[in-house]
Design an enzyme around this catalytic site. Structure first.
Site, PDB file in Angstrom:
ATOM      1  N   LEU A  43       0.840  -1.186   0.000  1.00 37.21           N
ATOM      2  CA  LEU A  43       0.000   0.000   0.000  1.00 37.21           C
ATOM      3  C   LEU A  43       0.886   1.251   0.000  1.00 37.21           C
ATOM      4  CD1 LEU A  43      -2.649  -1.105   2.659  1.00 37.21           C
ATOM      5  CD2 LEU A  43      -2.922  -1.060   0.177  1.00 37.21           C
ATOM      6  N   GLY A  44       0.456   2.241  -0.746  1.00 39.19           N
ATOM      7  CA  GLY A  44       1.261   3.457  -0.877  1.00 39.19           C
ATOM      8  C   GLY A  44       1.947   3.554  -2.221  1.00 39.19           C
ATOM      9  N   CYS A  47       5.559   5.652  -4.587  1.00 37.42           N
ATOM     10  CA  CYS A  47       6.075   6.711  -3.718  1.00 37.42           C
ATOM     11  C   CYS A  47       6.491   6.176  -2.357  1.00 37.42           C
ATOM     12  CB  CYS A  47       5.025   7.810  -3.565  1.00 37.42           C
ATOM     13  SG  CYS A  47       5.559   9.158  -2.496  1.00 37.42           S
ATOM     14  N   ALA A 122      -5.655  -6.854 -11.215  1.00 41.59           N
ATOM     15  CA  ALA A 122      -6.956  -6.668 -11.853  1.00 41.59           C
ATOM     16  C   ALA A 122      -6.812  -6.615 -13.369  1.00 41.59           C
ATOM     17  CB  ALA A 122      -7.603  -5.381 -11.356  1.00 41.59           C
ATOM     18  N   GLY A 187      20.428  12.414 -16.384  1.00 42.07           N
ATOM     19  CA  GLY A 187      20.764  13.464 -15.423  1.00 42.07           C
ATOM     20  C   GLY A 187      19.562  14.252 -14.963  1.00 42.07           C
ATOM     21  N   ARG A 274       9.976   8.061 -16.469  1.00 43.32           N
ATOM     22  CA  ARG A 274       8.935   7.115 -16.097  1.00 43.32           C
ATOM     23  C   ARG A 274       7.806   7.206 -17.113  1.00 43.32           C
ATOM     24  NH1 ARG A 274       9.440   4.905 -11.145  1.00 43.32           N
ATOM     25  NH2 ARG A 274       7.209   4.427 -11.028  1.00 43.32           N
ATOM     26  N   HIS A 446      12.360  35.123  12.378  1.00 41.54           N
ATOM     27  CA  HIS A 446      13.826  35.175  12.368  1.00 41.54           C
ATOM     28  C   HIS A 446      14.343  34.317  13.516  1.00 41.54           C
ATOM     29  CE1 HIS A 446      17.863  36.843  11.931  1.00 41.54           C
ATOM     30  NE2 HIS A 446      17.886  36.979  13.245  1.00 41.54           N
TER      31      HIS A 446
END
Length: 467
Positions: A43-44, A47, A122, A187, A274, A446
């Site tokens: 799952l996922g 990525c 599937a 590259g 890809r 800051h």
């Protein structure tokens, strides 16, 4: 003969990557009966399992190793250490632990949303019916709505097929030892992210790129600091060059001048892009229109077939995880009856190179020749936080582009260490239609790197403070 189980559902999602599983969770939240089918490693999708997350883990480990290696040499910041060493198998095991934890997390979220997850491959017979081969036998699923989220896969070169010592990014994230010599073919951002990581880990790295410069989709000013790092760290660059076959530990290359060259390599990492995963699951039986290699969609992520939707890498550039997730949410809400469109002002992109690159909205190449655009750059070398974390000496900067007429922000880019964390601020301001005065009027904390965004907008208005 095993009897085929029959399932009817409101929503059927194919693919559990960042587009598919997010669509599933949102469908579940909206009370839609949902089945999610996934035939990948976990799952996922790409990525989580073999892309964004594991690569950033390896990049992080490589940065830590580099810091220790510096301390073991001449020392750094007054810090010295004994000889640095790495057991890459242990590093990979740590990375795999992170992936497993996230896999479990996604599974829990889908269960909470009452999404039924079916593991298996599937194959569609028509637009609304598919057969899934599972470990427990075949299942036929019929749905009112189908969301295609099959993702993408690495492009294989015919003369450098994957296998053995010719690897894709997937194998590069699971090596059991650092190669002595690594040649990266391509590259772009994937090749450079991994090439830089392995250089930090001690490998000798060479990059072969067909274009005349690295990261050719970005303007030269953004890529120059990365080019400087590569040069300073002994990465061998062959630009305008073409890779050939690989054998006996040598990769054949034709240089920019047409000269033959052989590069020694323990591993050849091929990262030339890809492509959408459109083969092997019956797309041709669905009657769905295509836009080149991608599935054609409108601004609702709808295909030409009624109640068939597509999200993520399958639908075209930019092939980014966060785009797929956003599309998945939109589609779920449309199916639930909401009036939604997928029409973002920008989809920010990040290269986790050394240093990092962020781009959101229009860049200099997009406005070339126009005289109605203000461009302003603010260097990280003038930011106290950057100097305090050794992020101010590599040529990094933040750049803003805005309309001269109304000061509307058109684009924001940055290059420098840790600038990936500024990407959401850039995207947010663009999405909200901010003008330069909006950013200038926000009191920035800051000391942070985000002050460079503030100062760049002040500079565009003609009154930067710290330069």
């Amino acid at each position: 003969m095993t009897q085929t189980q029959q399932i009817k559902t409101k929503v059927l999602i194919i693919g559990a990557g960042t587009g598919g599983y997010v669509a599933g969770i949102r469908c579940g939240q909206l009370g839609l009966d949902t089945v999610l089918v996934d035939g990948s490693a976990g799952l996922g999708g790409t990525c989580l399992n073999v892309g964004c997350i594991p690569s950033k883990a390896i990049i992080h480990a490589a940065a830590k190793f580099e810091t220790v290696a510096k301390a073991a040499g001449d020392g750094t910041l007054g810090i010295t250490a004994s000889q640095a060493a790495i057991d890459l198998a242990q590093t990979v095991a740590w990375k795999d632990g992170i992936v497993r934890k996230l896999n479990v997390g996604v599974a829990a979220l889908l269960k909470k949303a009452k999404v039924r997850v079916i593991k298996g491959w599937a194959t569609f017979a028509d637009a609304k019916t598919c057969r899934v081969e599972t470990d427990d036998g075949p299942i036929t699923i019929t749905a009112e709505h189908v969301i295609l989220a099959t993702g993408s896969e690495p492009v294989e070169l015919p003369f450098l097929p994957f296998g053995g010592d010719v690897i894709s990014s997937t194998e590069a994230l699971s090596l059991d030892a650092v190669p002595n010599k690594l040649v990266v073919v391509g590259g772009g951002y994937i090749g450079l992210e991994l090439g830089i990581a392995y250089r930090k880990l001690g490998a000798e790295v060479a990059v072969v790129e067909m274009a005349d410069r690295i990261l050719p989709l970005y303007d030269k000013a953004l890529t120059d600091p990365v080019m400087k790092w590569l040069t300073n760290h002994g990465v061998e660059l062959h630009l305008g060059a073409r890779a050939g076959g690989f054998g006996d530990g040598k990769l054949n290359v034709t240089t920019k001048d047409g000269e033959p060259l052989q590069l020694e390599a323990d591993k050849v990492l091929v990262t030339v892009g890809r492509r959408p995963r459109t083969k092997g699951w019956g797309l041709e039986n669905m009657g769905v229109a295509m836009a080149g290699p991608f599935v054609k969609i409108d601004d609702r992520c709808a295909t030409n077939m009624k109640n068939v939707w597509a999200v993520g890498d399958l639908t075209g550039e930019p092939m980014l995880a966060h785009k797929g997730s956003a599309q998945g949410e939109v589609v779920a809400e449309i199916i639930a009856g909401h009036d939604r469109r997928f029409d973002p002002v920008t989809i920010a992109a990040v290269c986790f190179t050394e240093p990092e690159i962020v781009s959101a909205g229009l860049g200099p190449l997009d406005v070339e020749g126009r005289d109605d655009v203000i461009t302003a750059v603010f260097p990280l070398a003038a930011i106290g936080r950057a100097l305090a974390i050794e992020a101010g000496e590599d040529g990094g900067f933040v750049r803003v582009l805005a309309s001269k007429a109304d000061h509307r922000l058109l684009g924001v880019q940055a290059v420098g260490q840790h600038v990936a964390e500024l990407s959401n601020s850039f995207a947010q301001m663009l999405e909200m239609g901010a003008v330069l005065e909006d950013v200038a009027g926000v009191i920035h904390v800051h000391p942070t790197l985000g002050e460079a965004f503030h100062e760049a907008t002040l500079r565009a208005l003609g009154h930067a403070i710290h330069i």
